[in-house]
Design an enzyme around this catalytic site. Structure first.
Site, short mmCIF file in Angstrom:
data_model
loop_
_atom_site.label_atom_id
_atom_site.label_comp_id
_atom_site.label_asym_id
_atom_site.label_seq_id
_atom_site.Cartn_x
_atom_site.Cartn_y
_atom_site.Cartn_z
N CYS A 273 -11.21 12.11 -0.53
CA CYS A 273 -10.11 11.13 -0.61
C CYS A 273 -9.13 11.31 0.35
CB CYS A 273 -9.59 10.88 -2.04
SG CYS A 273 -10.58 10.40 -3.31
N ASP B 44 -27.46 10.95 2.41
CA ASP B 44 -26.74 9.50 2.09
C ASP B 44 -27.07 8.36 2.91
OD1 ASP B 44 -24.89 8.10 0.58
OD2 ASP B 44 -23.29 8.69 2.05
N MET C 259 -4.03 9.83 -9.16
CA MET C 259 -4.30 11.07 -9.00
C MET C 259 -4.39 12.16 -10.37
SD MET C 259 -4.54 13.63 -7.10
CE MET C 259 -4.98 15.60 -7.32
N ARG D 43 -14.87 -6.61 -3.04
CA ARG D 43 -15.29 -7.31 -1.92
C ARG D 43 -15.33 -8.60 -2.22
NH1 ARG D 43 -18.71 -3.07 -2.12
NH2 ARG D 43 -17.69 -1.49 -1.06
N THR E 185 -17.56 -2.35 -7.02
CA THR E 185 -16.52 -2.69 -5.89
C THR E 185 -17.21 -4.01 -5.21
OG1 THR E 185 -17.64 -1.18 -4.44
CG2 THR E 185 -15.60 -0.60 -5.45
#
Length: 706
Positions: free
Chosen positions: A629, A325, A668, A137, A181
């Site tokens: 994902c 959450d 992955m 960010r 992040t």
């Protein structure tokens, strides 16, 4: 005389030289004085523009009358097609921004010429630990340095002039699934940073580092130590006195409890208080995490700490014993409001749970709280106790419950903005429910997603009519919220959700990007749409604005991604992943960004393809391991649409990726420690079923249903 004159000339020259050197400030020379004046100046010096995080600029050259002439001034393309969430900063004519994978760029803010870039070279395998895309960010700038937190938990100080590394410190235990992040903040020569990873099983904390050297100054843990021992940290005293008793025995002792501080921060220089938003628990399910007992401090809370020492001052918990959450990591902003005839110094937040909170920022006292979006888990917040009044059954103790909002929240990370002239907060809200149900058999899986929710309840249907019915219940909103009256003054409804953060300006404008591609300016007083620009790629980031040489610019990071993208992709029309782009606008701008060249995807040929796997079992394994994902119904989002993957054609190919880790270099990783080869083949069988259903539906639509 000639000697005297020469000496005088040398003295004058030396004085002039010192004067010139004094006038030439180092790049990125941001300090406390500049940040204190940031709210009223023409630059964008910090993530939320200034300490208050209001995201309001007084610039008014671009206004309700002139915005029709806004055009593209310059643009820059990036080397990643993952989500772009950064807020560009502008200091002394240089624009600083970050892209996915924690890369940093510096541009001439007027011309777009790239000055430097920095790649921290994050191991792509670290993407496995990122619940919500490999996003970043933005940066913080202080006294000639640019600070960035990286996905793999480093805090790096770069020299603002050339991007070279001044220092780097590992802020996390890299053997655990921590990530960073969020953007750092700098207060009183200290760089403040939190981390993410609560879904995977970590223990949250906030750390302050010396801005000049990178030396740790203090650390504050946001939840108790599962061992019961003190940490030798700033949090020891308050955890012992207030938090420890609110946690009962449960899965948190193995998982770490969560409570990561992954985004929101704000600072009040008069009170000398630093405010942090704290996230969800691990697992989400309160019954699994703590036996359904206790408030579990400081989950879903706002914490006020002393920036010099990390000393606890006060807290307010938005969702005691959270079980959905419902993080309180959403944007925190500070303002001075007149409430009930009194001038109040307030803190405002619209966290995931759907209530808009106004607190006294000196004491943490709740002033008011009202829903800013539809909610079904609670009826109100009791102003005497400060606690929500929950709806019976909302905690899904005995049976599944459809709860509004779901885990994406009524408002997620996308920043709000406050216009002090209009007295309105502009909220990028959303409406998206979810089904919660108790996972009857729960076992913590180290390093994997652990939520304690029955994943079989959260899958999206493949039948078109059912999907249409779900889509009709999901939407986005731009809400102009009066924080004094605690009600909406106007609302813009979007037919899609997961839209961008907000910028508000002195020109009477509110700017917001769109998930399906677009950038719009609205009238701040009425919500009327005044201007729009087709960005091609989707937008989730908020814009910033600045002025150079008498011209106002608006800067926007373009690139779709993030947690909601995994589900919005199925509801918003399967947006194609496209490279990230920085777009900068000004009045009369004539630049033209080229159309994205998207290579056609080869059709997946399923003739003769079969699997001995069990699709029903594969759905269950997919929901437990892959949906975060790859999205509902494997439709993609910020990762590949698995229903069109060539890997489905052969069992060996699919196993090589899922079990053997053939694509580890692309993020992955192998799932061998979480599933067996049989589980992988069951997933393949499920995906083949989805792919055939999708192809049949597409064929039916192309022939008009005949």
């Amino acid at each position: 005389m000639r000697i005297v004159r020469l000496g005088l000339a040398l003295a004058v020259a030396g004085t002039l030289g010192l004067g010139l050197a004094a006038c030439q400030k180092p790049a990125g020379d941001v300090d406390t004085a500049r940040l204190l004046a940031a709210a009223s100046n023409a630059e964008w010096l910090s993530y939320g523009k200034d300490y208050s995080e209001q995201r309001f600029s007084p610039l008014d050259q671009i206004n309700t009358e002139t915005v029709k002439d806004l055009g593209l001034a310059w643009y820059a393309d990036f080397d990643t097609d993952r989500g772009q969430e950064a807020t560009p900063l502008m200091v002394d004519g240089v624009l600083y921004t970050t892209t996915a994978w924690s890369k940093v760029y510096a541009f001439d803010a007027k011309t777009g010429e790239k000055k430097w870039s920095f790649d921290p070279k994050v191991d792509p395998a670290k993407g496995f630990d990122a619940c919500c895309d490999v996003v970043n960010r933005g940066v913080a700038i202080w006294k000639g340095k640019v600070y960035v937190g990286t996905l793999d938990g480093r805090l790096i100080a770069l020299n603002a002039k050339d991007g070279s590394v001044a220092w780097s410190v590992q802020t996390t235990d890299n053997s655990k699934p921590y990530t960073i992040t969020g953007a750092p903040r700098v207060v009183k020569d200290k760089v403040l940073i939190g981390n993410g990873g609560a879904e995977y099983g970590v223990r949250g904390y906030i750390t302050a580092y010396d801005a000049a050297t990178g030396k740790q100054v203090w650390r504050f843990f946001t939840v108790p130590n599962p061992t019961g021992a003190p940490d030798g940290a700033a949090s020891d005293k308050v955890l012992a006195e207030k938090a420890n008793a609110t946690w009962s025995d449960g899965a948190w002792k193995e998982s770490g409890g969560g409570g990561t501080a992954w985004d929101a921060m704000a600072y009040d220089p008069e009170l000398d208080l630093m405010y942090f938003g704290i996230g969800n628990g691990n697992p989400w399910n309160h019954m699994k995490r703590s036996g359904g007992k206790g408030d579990n401090l400081f989950l879903s809370s706002i914490l006020a700490l002393k920036p010099d020492t990390g000393e606890y001052v006060w807290h307010y918990q938005t969702t005691p014993g959270e079980s959905w959450d419902y993080t309180a990591t959403q944007h925190i902003m500070l303002a001075d409001l007149k409430i009930g005839g009194q001038d109040r110094k307030v803190l405002m937040q619209a966290p995931k749970n759907g209530f808009f909170y106004v607190l006294d920022r000196a004491t943490g006292q709740l002033i008011s709280a009202e829903p800013f979006a539809p909610i079904t888990w609670a009826t109100k917040v009791d102003l005497k106790t400060g606690r929500p009044v929950e709806v019976p059954g909302a905690r899904y103790e005995t049976s599944p419950a459809t709860i509004q909002p779901g885990p994406l929240g009524s408002h997620n990370w996308h920043p709000m903005a406050f216009n002090p002239k209009a007295g309105l907060v502009y909220i990028p809200a959303q409406v998206a429910a979810s089904v919660y149900g108790d996972q009857k058999v729960y076992k913590h899986r180290q390093g994997a997603v652990n939520v304690g929710i029955d994943g079989l309840l959260t899958g999206l249907p493949t039948e078109k009519a059912q999907m249409a019915a779900i889509k009709a219940t999901v939407s986005g909103k731009l809400v102009a919220w009066d924080p004094v009256a605690q009600k909406a003054r106007w609302t813009v409804d979007h037919p899609y959700f997961w839209n961008a953060g907000i910028l508000s300006t002195g020109g009477g404008l509110v700017f917001q990007g769109a998930a399906v591609g677009g950038f719009t300016a609205y009238d701040a007083s009425s919500g009327a749409k005044l201007w729009s620009f087709k960005t091609q790629n989707g937008v989730v980031a908020p814009a910033s604005t600045y002025e150079i040489d008498g011209e106002q610019y608006v800067a926007l990071m373009v690139g779709y991604g993030g947690a909601g993208a995994t589900f919005a992709s199925a509801l918003n029309g399967d947006p194609v992943r496209m490279p990230g782009r920085l777009m900068v606008f000004k009045l009369g701008g004539k630049a033209v960004a080229p159309e994205y060249k998207i290579p056609p995807m080869p059709k997946l040929e399923l003739a003769g393809v079969s699997s001995a796997g069990d699709p029903k079992a594969g759905f269950a394994v997919f929901q437990d391991n892959c949906v975060g994902c790859h999205g509902g119904s494997a439709s993609g989002g910020y990762l590949a649409d698995l229903t069109n993957s060539q890997m489905l054609r052969a069992e060996a190919d699919f196993k090589s990726v899922v079990i053997d880790g053939a694509l580890k270099s692309r993020g992955m990783v192998s799932f061998a420690k979480y599933m067996s080869p049989k589980d992988a083949e069951d997933i393949r069988a499920y995906l083949i079923t989805l792919a055939r259903a999708k192809q049949a539906q597409d064929a039916s639509e192309s022939t008009g249903g005949r």
